[in-house]
Design a protein around this motif. Structure first.
Motif, PDB file in Angstrom:
ATOM      1  N   SER A  58       0.820  -1.212   0.000  1.00 20.80           N
ATOM      2  CA  SER A  58       0.000   0.000   0.000  1.00 20.80           C
ATOM      3  C   SER A  58       0.854   1.263   0.000  1.00 20.80           C
ATOM      4  O   SER A  58       0.378   2.340  -0.378  1.00 20.80           O
ATOM      5  CB  SER A  58      -0.929   0.004   1.215  1.00 20.80           C
ATOM      6  N   THR A  59       2.115   1.146   0.429  1.00 26.42           N
ATOM      7  CA  THR A  59       3.018   2.300   0.451  1.00 26.42           C
ATOM      8  C   THR A  59       3.943   2.346  -0.756  1.00 26.42           C
ATOM      9  O   THR A  59       4.743   3.278  -0.870  1.00 26.42           O
ATOM     10  CB  THR A  59       3.865   2.269   1.729  1.00 26.42           C
ATOM     11  N   LEU A  60       3.860   1.355  -1.643  1.00 24.71           N
ATOM     12  CA  LEU A  60       4.754   1.295  -2.793  1.00 24.71           C
ATOM     13  C   LEU A  60       4.047   1.816  -4.044  1.00 24.71           C
ATOM     14  O   LEU A  60       2.814   1.819  -4.135  1.00 24.71           O
ATOM     15  CB  LEU A  60       5.224  -0.146  -3.027  1.00 24.71           C
ATOM     16  N   ARG A  61       4.847   2.208  -4.998  1.00 15.24           N
ATOM     17  CA  ARG A  61       4.308   2.669  -6.268  1.00 15.24           C
ATOM     18  C   ARG A  61       3.748   1.485  -7.050  1.00 15.24           C
ATOM     19  O   ARG A  61       4.385   0.438  -7.145  1.00 15.24           O
ATOM     20  CB  ARG A  61       5.416   3.357  -7.065  1.00 15.24           C
ATOM     21  N   CYS A  62       2.568   1.651  -7.615  1.00 14.66           N
ATOM     22  CA  CYS A  62       1.860   0.546  -8.315  1.00 14.66           C
ATOM     23  C   CYS A  62       1.753  -0.671  -7.400  1.00 14.66           C
ATOM     24  O   CYS A  62       1.949  -1.816  -7.823  1.00 14.66           O
ATOM     25  CB  CYS A  62       2.572   0.183  -9.616  1.00 14.66           C
ATOM     26  N   GLY A  63       1.444  -0.399  -6.141  1.00 16.76           N
ATOM     27  CA  GLY A  63       1.456  -1.460  -5.140  1.00 16.76           C
ATOM     28  C   GLY A  63       0.467  -2.569  -5.414  1.00 16.76           C
ATOM     29  O   GLY A  63       0.778  -3.750  -5.243  1.00 16.76           O
ATOM     30  N   ASN A  64      -0.744  -2.231  -5.868  1.00 14.87           N
ATOM     31  CA  ASN A  64      -1.761  -3.256  -6.099  1.00 14.87           C
ATOM     32  C   ASN A  64      -1.356  -4.200  -7.222  1.00 14.87           C
ATOM     33  O   ASN A  64      -1.517  -5.424  -7.126  1.00 14.87           O
ATOM     34  CB  ASN A  64      -3.093  -2.586  -6.415  1.00 14.87           C
ATOM     35  N   VAL A  65      -0.793  -3.644  -8.289  1.00 18.32           N
ATOM     36  CA  VAL A  65      -0.344  -4.481  -9.406  1.00 18.32           C
ATOM     37  C   VAL A  65       0.811  -5.362  -8.980  1.00 18.32           C
ATOM     38  O   VAL A  65       0.872  -6.560  -9.297  1.00 18.32           O
ATOM     39  CB  VAL A  65       0.056  -3.590 -10.607  1.00 18.32           C
ATOM     40  N   ARG A  66       1.773  -4.766  -8.250  1.00 15.11           N
ATOM     41  CA  ARG A  66       2.932  -5.534  -7.789  1.00 15.11           C
ATOM     42  C   ARG A  66       2.510  -6.657  -6.847  1.00 15.11           C
ATOM     43  O   ARG A  66       3.066  -7.751  -6.889  1.00 15.11           O
ATOM     44  CB  ARG A  66       3.926  -4.605  -7.101  1.00 15.11           C
ATOM     45  N   LYS A  67       1.511  -6.386  -6.004  1.00 16.04           N
ATOM     46  CA  LYS A  67       1.056  -7.420  -5.078  1.00 16.04           C
ATOM     47  C   LYS A  67       0.442  -8.599  -5.832  1.00 16.04           C
ATOM     48  O   LYS A  67       0.721  -9.768  -5.521  1.00 16.04           O
ATOM     49  CB  LYS A  67       0.043  -6.838  -4.102  1.00 16.04           C
ATOM     50  N   ARG A  68      -0.377  -8.303  -6.823  1.00 17.61           N
ATOM     51  CA  ARG A  68      -1.017  -9.388  -7.576  1.00 17.61           C
ATOM     52  C   ARG A  68       0.022 -10.189  -8.364  1.00 17.61           C
ATOM     53  O   ARG A  68      -0.082 -11.416  -8.463  1.00 17.61           O
ATOM     54  CB  ARG A  68      -2.091  -8.813  -8.496  1.00 17.61           C
ATOM     55  N   LEU A  69       1.001  -9.508  -8.923  1.00 17.72           N
ATOM     56  CA  LEU A  69       2.052 -10.227  -9.647  1.00 17.72           C
ATOM     57  C   LEU A  69       2.879 -11.089  -8.702  1.00 17.72           C
ATOM     58  O   LEU A  69       3.237 -12.228  -9.035  1.00 17.72           O
ATOM     59  CB  LEU A  69       2.950  -9.231 -10.383  1.00 17.72           C
ATOM     60  N   TRP A  70       3.158 -10.553  -7.527  1.00 15.75           N
ATOM     61  CA  TRP A  70       3.946 -11.319  -6.557  1.00 15.75           C
ATOM     62  C   TRP A  70       3.186 -12.563  -6.092  1.00 15.75           C
ATOM     63  O   TRP A  70       3.747 -13.654  -6.004  1.00 15.75           O
ATOM     64  CB  TRP A  70       4.279 -10.425  -5.365  1.00 15.75           C
ATOM     65  N   LEU A  71       1.889 -12.419  -5.811  1.00 12.12           N
ATOM     66  CA  LEU A  71       1.083 -13.571  -5.409  1.00 12.12           C
ATOM     67  C   LEU A  71       0.967 -14.579  -6.547  1.00 12.12           C
ATOM     68  O   LEU A  71       0.937 -15.793  -6.318  1.00 12.12           O
ATOM     69  CB  LEU A  71      -0.303 -13.114  -4.973  1.00 12.12           C
ATOM     70  N   THR A  72       0.912 -14.098  -7.769  1.00 11.56           N
ATOM     71  CA  THR A  72       0.846 -14.996  -8.923  1.00 11.56           C
ATOM     72  C   THR A  72       2.099 -15.841  -9.039  1.00 11.56           C
ATOM     73  O   THR A  72       2.041 -17.039  -9.352  1.00 11.56           O
ATOM     74  CB  THR A  72       0.636 -14.185 -10.209  1.00 11.56           C
TER      75      THR A  72
END
Length: 423
Positions: free
Chosen positions: A151-165
């Motif tokens: 939530s504190t990172l740039r493009c955090g939501n996209v990065r989170k989904r890619l990381w979980l993937t």
């Protein structure tokens, strides 16, 4: 004051009884026995729920039926089991009244301990089933804490989904496809390395130097490119780069690509293996380290991760197993050497017998060295039977731990999926 000369009144859940101080003083460590030494209101209320000074009556909010067994204990010095109570409720009651299990009468002691053991086994089975759907709250908290970093990172939501993937194969359909491609590349890499070792796929130049077969060479470059992309992407998408380098699976990913770049750097800067001397042998060792790429499958296999956790937490049992084997090998090797040293069948020295002892204790039985005398065959029989018993002892403990970690790993994966889908 004055309890020593008088009778005190006990009220347990409405059941009133009178007890003499002489009967209580025989057991000063029990709850009622400690009442005799109380000299203040605070000390009395630490032992009972309420009391009446004028009536010399003490109130206890406990099971009145069990108190009859307590009275019998103060009268006879023997405690009997109350059949109406489950064994753990009985334990709680005698612990409250300060009565030790040692005072159980012989007629009830065996039955009590038998019921206690049965309940413990039943509870262990229930806990094992619970662990199949639950996992450690601390681990889930760590996962949620890492996800909150996005939530504190740039493009955090996209990065989170890619990381979980990339991290959890069961997170979504794209994550399953990514896991399938990753496993396929690992298998292709291992197959390429194995095929390259076959003589019909090896080429030699005019100077006698080994050359890579073109198709295999391209496949190797493709695989290493994929591995590099995979580990780089995980590093860039990781919510905590410092924790990234502490994770064993990430270290395996890094080690799987380093040998290639090391050998490539040496070939470019120094030359071929024939010109390197001893350094060329080091390069060959690094090339052989590519076999460790098979460990990358652990990232996509719950069973392999559970096996690693089992070995990590079973070092005591594994140590005991190795100790038993070492003692058995030493003993039976000495016996076999004594019986077979004059027969010229491979038992020339005790260290030479260690190989035979190890093969026999582990019940592998290559048959390259066998005893021929009657005494040697008896020693071999004892070695084999002892090996079966020794190996079987810790296996059950290790298997139970594996089952526990497997269920825990499955539950943790489910927690990661649920944490990622809450948004």
């Amino acid at each position: 004051p004055g309890f020593e000369e008088d009778v005190i009144n006990i009220n347990v859940g409405g059941l009133r009884r009178r007890l003499s101080s002489s009967a209580l003083s025989k057991f000063p460590d029990t709850r009622l026995g400690r009442l005799l030494s109380c000299d203040s209101e605070e000390s009395i209320l630490q032992l009972c729920d309420d009391y009446d000074v004028s009536a010399r009556e003490f109130y206890f909010d406990r099971n009145p039926g069990f108190f009859l067994y307590v009275l019998h204990f103060y009268q006879t010095g023997k405690l009997h089991v109350m059949e109406e109570l489950c064994v753990f409720s009985f334990c709680q009651e005698i612990e409250y009244w300060g009565i030790n299990e040692f005072f159980l009468d012989s007629c009830c002691s065996y039955r009590y301990h038998e019921r206690k053991l049965e309940s413990r086994h039943h509870n262990w089975d229930e806990e094992s089933e619970v662990s199949s759907v639950d996992t450690s709250p601390d681990e889930i908290s760590d996962i949620n804490h890492d996800l909150l970093r996005y939530s504190t990172l740039r493009c955090g939501n996209v990065r989170k989904r890619l990381w979980l993937t990339m991290e959890n194969p069961g997170y979504s359909i794209p994550s399953k496809l990514f896991s399938f491609v990753s496993i396929s590349v690992v298998l292709v890499s291992i197959a390429t390395m194995c095929i390259h070792s076959m003589p019909e796929y090896q080429e030699v130049d005019e100077n006698g130097n080994m050359l890579d077969e073109p198709v295999l060479h391209k496949l190797e470059y493709f695989c290493i490119s994929w591995f590099t992309f995979e580990v780089s992407s995980r590093l860039l998408l990781s919510p905590n780069p410092r924790k990234f380098f502490k994770h064993p699976l990430n270290l395996i990913d890094i080690v799987s690509v380093l040998p290639f770049y090391f050998t490539l750097l040496v070939d470019v800067t120094v030359g071929s293996d024939s010109e390197l001397g001893n350094l060329g042998k080091v390069v060959q060792v690094f090339r052989l380290m590519r076999i460790f790429r098979v460990l990358k499958l652990a990232r996509h296999s719950t069973g392999l991760r559970s096996l690693g956790a089992t070995l990590k937490h079973s070092y005591r049992e594994v140590g005991i197993l190795l100790l038993y084997l070492a003692v058995g090998v030493s003993v039976f090797s000495g016996v076999a050497y004594t019986a077979e040293k004059e027969e010229d069948v491979g038992f020339d020295t005790i260290p030479a017998c260690w190989w035979w002892g190890t093969v026999s204790m582990t019940t592998v039985g290559y048959g390259d060295v066998v005893p021929v005398t009657v005494a040697g065959k008896l020693a071999a029989s004892g070695c084999i039977l002892g090996g079966i018993l020794v190996v079987a002892l810790p296996i059950t403990i290790i298997f139970n731990k594996f089952s526990h970690f497997y269920r825990k790993q499955k539950a943790l994966e489910a927690a990661v999926r649920n944490s990622g889908k809450k948004d």
